[in-house]
Design a protein around this motif. Structure first.
Motif, PDB file in Angstrom:
ATOM      1  N   UNK A   1      16.767  -2.594  -6.149  1.00 15.19           N
ATOM      2  CA  UNK A   1      15.852  -3.539  -5.518  1.00 15.19           C
ATOM      3  C   UNK A   1      14.647  -2.821  -4.922  1.00 15.19           C
ATOM      4  N   UNK A   2      13.476  -3.342  -5.217  1.00 16.19           N
ATOM      5  CA  UNK A   2      12.236  -2.888  -4.593  1.00 16.19           C
ATOM      6  C   UNK A   2      11.631  -4.091  -3.881  1.00 16.19           C
ATOM      7  N   UNK A   3      11.407  -3.951  -2.585  1.00 17.67           N
ATOM      8  CA  UNK A   3      10.814  -5.021  -1.794  1.00 17.67           C
ATOM      9  C   UNK A   3       9.566  -4.493  -1.104  1.00 17.67           C
TER      10      UNK A   3
ATOM     11  N   UNK B   1       9.806   6.770 -12.138  1.00 13.08           N
ATOM     12  CA  UNK B   1       8.716   5.808 -12.028  1.00 13.08           C
ATOM     13  C   UNK B   1       8.094   5.988 -10.650  1.00 13.08           C
ATOM     14  N   UNK B   2       6.931   6.617 -10.633  1.00 11.24           N
ATOM     15  CA  UNK B   2       6.194   6.789  -9.384  1.00 11.24           C
ATOM     16  C   UNK B   2       5.354   5.542  -9.156  1.00 11.24           C
ATOM     17  N   UNK B   3       5.567   4.906  -8.025  1.00 17.08           N
ATOM     18  CA  UNK B   3       4.891   3.643  -7.725  1.00 17.08           C
ATOM     19  C   UNK B   3       4.022   3.822  -6.491  1.00 17.08           C
ATOM     20  N   UNK B   4       2.719   3.725  -6.668  1.00 14.81           N
ATOM     21  CA  UNK B   4       1.757   3.877  -5.588  1.00 14.81           C
ATOM     22  C   UNK B   4       1.003   2.568  -5.359  1.00 14.81           C
ATOM     23  N   UNK B   5       0.416   2.459  -4.172  1.00 16.43           N
ATOM     24  CA  UNK B   5      -0.360   1.266  -3.838  1.00 16.43           C
ATOM     25  C   UNK B   5       0.415  -0.010  -4.177  1.00 16.43           C
ATOM     26  N   UNK B   6       1.647  -0.061  -3.697  1.00 19.23           N
ATOM     27  CA  UNK B   6       2.508  -1.191  -4.021  1.00 19.23           C
ATOM     28  C   UNK B   6       2.003  -2.482  -3.398  1.00 19.23           C
TER      29      UNK B   6
ATOM     30  N   UNK C   1       0.791  -1.217   0.000  1.00 15.15           N
ATOM     31  CA  UNK C   1       0.000   0.000   0.000  1.00 15.15           C
ATOM     32  C   UNK C   1       0.828   1.273   0.000  1.00 15.15           C
ATOM     33  N   UNK C   2       2.126   1.135   0.196  1.00  8.67           N
ATOM     34  CA  UNK C   2       3.000   2.296   0.239  1.00  8.67           C
ATOM     35  C   UNK C   2       3.446   2.747  -1.143  1.00  8.67           C
ATOM     36  N   UNK C   3       4.337   3.739  -1.145  1.00  7.79           N
ATOM     37  CA  UNK C   3       4.795   4.342  -2.403  1.00  7.79           C
ATOM     38  C   UNK C   3       6.310   4.455  -2.425  1.00  7.79           C
TER      39      UNK C   3
ATOM     40  N   UNK D   1      -1.547   2.271 -11.026  1.00  4.72           N
ATOM     41  CA  UNK D   1      -0.746   2.328  -9.796  1.00  4.72           C
ATOM     42  C   UNK D   1       0.638   2.933 -10.031  1.00  4.72           C
ATOM     43  N   UNK D   2       1.226   2.657 -11.174  1.00  3.27           N
ATOM     44  CA  UNK D   2       2.558   3.169 -11.487  1.00  3.27           C
ATOM     45  C   UNK D   2       2.461   4.189 -12.611  1.00  3.27           C
ATOM     46  N   UNK D   3       3.313   5.183 -12.546  1.00  2.00           N
ATOM     47  CA  UNK D   3       3.283   6.259 -13.530  1.00  2.00           C
ATOM     48  C   UNK D   3       4.705   6.642 -13.919  1.00  2.00           C
ATOM     49  N   UNK D   4       4.960   6.679 -15.217  1.00  2.00           N
ATOM     50  CA  UNK D   4       6.276   7.056 -15.710  1.00  2.00           C
ATOM     51  C   UNK D   4       6.237   8.491 -16.211  1.00  2.00           C
ATOM     52  N   UNK D   5       7.298   9.230 -15.938  1.00  2.00           N
ATOM     53  CA  UNK D   5       7.395  10.605 -16.397  1.00  2.00           C
ATOM     54  C   UNK D   5       8.864  10.927 -16.665  1.00  2.00           C
TER      55      UNK D   5
END
Length: 115
Positions: free
Chosen positions: A110-112, A80-85, A15-17, A66-70
């Motif tokens: 790494x994204x965990x 890469x903005x990652x929301x509601x992970x 749920x985090x970002x 949930x994810x947005x690239x800009x």
């Protein structure tokens, strides 16, 4: 040659970002598209999101909404903005850039996501 430096990975609860950054240097005028792939343990590397030099974006179905690239063209940086992970987003995320004749890769970050 294009060099890519990534930053922004880490550990986050479901749920985090997080926001990933990828800064390009070198032959940046040759770049036609940039984006992100990810690779989970034991799985293939899959496209997450991409953005062309014209600003067109593309997303994997699993991350839409949930994810947005800009990009910031002045800084030669893609985000890469990652929301509601979700836990299934856990992977090593690789930035890429498509040049005239080659594709270049970052070192991976790494994204965990914990449940």
């Amino acid at each position: 040659q294009i060099q890519l430096v990534e930053s922004g990975g880490g550990l986050v609860q479901a749920g985090g970002s997080l926001r990933l950054s990828c800064a390009a240097s070198g032959s940046i005028l040759s770049i036609s598209a940039m984006g992100w792939y990810r690779q989970a343990p034991g799985k293939q590397r899959d496209l997450v999101a991409s953005i062309t030099s014209g600003g067109s974006t593309n997303y994997a179905d699993s991350v839409k909404g949930r994810l947005s690239i800009s990009r910031d063209s002045a800084k030669n940086t893609v985000y890469l903005q990652m929301n509601n992970l979700k836990p299934e987003d856990t992977a090593v995320y690789y930035c890429y850039a498509r040049g005239w004749t080659s594709v270049y890769w970052g070192q991976g970050t790494q994204v965990t996501v914990s449940s």
